[in-house]
Design an enzyme around this catalytic site. Structure first.
Site, PDB file in Angstrom:
ATOM      1  N   ARG A  52      31.574  39.706  45.917  1.00 43.58           N
ATOM      2  CA  ARG A  52      31.599  39.549  47.354  1.00 43.58           C
ATOM      3  C   ARG A  52      32.780  38.690  47.791  1.00 43.58           C
ATOM      4  O   ARG A  52      33.201  38.708  48.940  1.00 43.58           O
ATOM      5  CB  ARG A  52      30.298  38.862  47.813  1.00 43.58           C
ATOM      6  N   GLY A  53      33.285  37.878  46.864  1.00 43.73           N
ATOM      7  CA  GLY A  53      34.232  36.810  47.226  1.00 43.73           C
ATOM      8  C   GLY A  53      35.508  37.239  47.911  1.00 43.73           C
ATOM      9  O   GLY A  53      36.096  36.461  48.661  1.00 43.73           O
ATOM     10  N   GLU A 108      41.185  40.803  44.391  1.00 43.32           N
ATOM     11  CA  GLU A 108      40.247  39.841  43.794  1.00 43.32           C
ATOM     12  C   GLU A 108      40.417  38.490  44.498  1.00 43.32           C
ATOM     13  O   GLU A 108      41.513  38.163  44.967  1.00 43.32           O
ATOM     14  CB  GLU A 108      40.563  39.759  42.285  1.00 43.32           C
ATOM     15  N   ASP A 112      39.681  33.219  37.158  1.00 43.49           N
ATOM     16  CA  ASP A 112      39.323  31.919  36.592  1.00 43.49           C
ATOM     17  C   ASP A 112      39.436  32.038  35.061  1.00 43.49           C
ATOM     18  O   ASP A 112      40.514  31.923  34.493  1.00 43.49           O
ATOM     19  CB  ASP A 112      37.903  31.597  37.086  1.00 43.49           C
ATOM     20  N   SER A 113      38.359  32.365  34.373  1.00 40.29           N
ATOM     21  CA  SER A 113      38.436  32.573  32.915  1.00 40.29           C
ATOM     22  C   SER A 113      39.186  33.866  32.584  1.00 40.29           C
ATOM     23  O   SER A 113      39.716  34.025  31.488  1.00 40.29           O
ATOM     24  CB  SER A 113      37.028  32.662  32.320  1.00 40.29           C
ATOM     25  N   GLY A 114      39.194  34.805  33.527  1.00 41.60           N
ATOM     26  CA  GLY A 114      39.822  36.111  33.283  1.00 41.60           C
ATOM     27  C   GLY A 114      38.850  37.123  32.686  1.00 41.60           C
ATOM     28  O   GLY A 114      39.192  38.290  32.520  1.00 41.60           O
ATOM     29  N   ASP A 168      32.127  31.317  47.525  1.00 38.88           N
ATOM     30  CA  ASP A 168      30.907  30.548  47.768  1.00 38.88           C
ATOM     31  C   ASP A 168      30.567  29.610  46.617  1.00 38.88           C
ATOM     32  O   ASP A 168      31.063  29.754  45.504  1.00 38.88           O
ATOM     33  CB  ASP A 168      29.723  31.501  47.946  1.00 38.88           C
ATOM     34  N   ARG A 174      31.024  30.474  52.327  1.00 39.48           N
ATOM     35  CA  ARG A 174      31.949  31.605  52.485  1.00 39.48           C
ATOM     36  C   ARG A 174      32.614  31.615  53.862  1.00 39.48           C
ATOM     37  O   ARG A 174      33.693  32.164  54.045  1.00 39.48           O
ATOM     38  CB  ARG A 174      31.211  32.944  52.307  1.00 39.48           C
TER      39      ARG A 174
HETATM   40  P1  IMP Z   1      36.327  34.901  35.910  1.00 44.49           P
HETATM   41  O1  IMP Z   1      35.617  36.059  35.299  1.00 44.49           O
HETATM   42  O2  IMP Z   1      35.962  33.601  35.217  1.00 44.49           O
HETATM   43  O3  IMP Z   1      37.828  35.085  36.007  1.00 44.49           O
HETATM   44  O4  IMP Z   1      35.756  34.670  37.341  1.00 44.49           O
HETATM   45  C1  IMP Z   1      35.858  35.580  38.320  1.00 44.49           C
HETATM   46  C2  IMP Z   1      34.814  35.363  39.396  1.00 44.49           C
HETATM   47  O5  IMP Z   1      34.130  34.105  39.280  1.00 44.49           O
HETATM   48  C3  IMP Z   1      35.468  35.344  40.749  1.00 44.49           C
HETATM   49  O6  IMP Z   1      35.601  36.637  41.275  1.00 44.49           O
HETATM   50  C4  IMP Z   1      34.527  34.480  41.542  1.00 44.49           C
HETATM   51  O7  IMP Z   1      33.483  35.252  42.061  1.00 44.49           O
HETATM   52  C5  IMP Z   1      33.953  33.515  40.554  1.00 44.49           C
HETATM   53  N1  IMP Z   1      34.665  32.202  40.589  1.00 44.49           N
HETATM   54  C6  IMP Z   1      35.514  31.709  39.668  1.00 44.49           C
HETATM   55  N2  IMP Z   1      35.985  30.489  40.022  1.00 44.49           N
HETATM   56  C7  IMP Z   1      35.413  30.227  41.217  1.00 44.49           C
HETATM   57  C8  IMP Z   1      35.530  29.107  42.136  1.00 44.49           C
HETATM   58  O8  IMP Z   1      36.251  28.115  41.928  1.00 44.49           O
HETATM   59  N3  IMP Z   1      34.798  29.206  43.273  1.00 44.49           N
HETATM   60  C9  IMP Z   1      33.992  30.279  43.568  1.00 44.49           C
HETATM   61  N4  IMP Z   1      33.864  31.327  42.747  1.00 44.49           N
HETATM   62  C10 IMP Z   1      34.579  31.305  41.581  1.00 44.49           C
END
Ligand code: IMP
Length: 186
Positions: A52-53, A108, A112-114, A168, A174
């Site tokens: 949703r972000g 997107e 963050d972690s990818g 969020d 949001r």
């Molecule tokens: P990843 O898989 O760790 O790269 O994270 C991707 C998803 O985690 C993003 O699309 C967000 O929905 C959520 N996310 C990661 N970091 C944050 C943050 O700092 N605030 C809010 N949502 C986050």
């Protein structure tokens, strides 16, 4: 009478401080839109928005790009609380008609972690798009655990939790016009 801008926002048990202003975001999103239009010029753009972000970012970016592409949505989840869990579930899958043969612009909110993109991009590739351009508003390179090929980044930020402009914390924040960062000094 003008009221002072708040320097803290409380969401559940956490406190957040101002990080990116509405104006800073607007200016950067305008640039990203122009850059995107330049890259995808002459193609068949199909915007794919990660729910949703990314919904607020996507609405501004698509208008800033001036491109008349189709718009569709995807929803995955990999996140609970403030740290990635490393699991990705597909709640709304991409539609083949919006991807096959198209120049997909994947929008997107944050890498963050990818792990989300690492799991999702091969699924998208199976639908045989003509190209994939990944645009993320925010990128936390220091939190990244796996390689992700990102084409356009709005802001490179430190590995701290942020909210606002569509992002969020546990369902809240949001609506904030700017982006706020977790304050650890409270
Ligand atoms: P990843 O898989 O760790 O790269 O994270 C991707 C998803 O985690 C993003 O699309 C967000 O929905 C959520 N996310 C990661 N970091 C944050 C943050 O700092 N605030 C809010 N949502 C986050």
């Amino acid at each position: 009478m003008a009221s002072a801008k708040p320097n803290r926002v409380q969401l559940h048990e956490l406190s957040f401080r101002p990080f990116l202003t509405e104006k800073e975001i607007k200016d950067r999103v305008t640039q990203l839109g122009q850059e995107l239009a330049y890259r995808v010029k002459g193609g068949k753009p199909s915007f794919l928005v990660m729910l949703r972000g990314a919904f607020i970012f996507a609405a501004d970016l698509i208008r800033a790009s001036g491109m008349d592409g189709e718009v569709s949505f995807v929803r995955t989840s990999s996140y609970h609380g403030t740290e990635s869990e490393g699991k990705v579930r597909m709640h709304i899958a991409p539609e083949a008609s919006a991807v096959t043969g198209k120049d997909v612009i994947l929008i997107e909110d944050i890498v963050d972690s990818g792990l989300t993109m690492q799991a999702f991009l091969p699924e998208l590739a199976k639908l045989k798009p003509n190209s994939i351009t990944l645009v993320t508003l925010l990128h936390k390179p220091e939190a990244q655990r796996v390689e992700v090929d990102i084409d356009l980044v709005g802001f490179v930020i430190p590995p701290k939790f942020v909210v606002g402009y569509g992002l969020d914390y546990d369902g809240r924040g949001r609506h904030l016009a700017g982006i706020w960062q977790l304050a650890e000094d409270f």
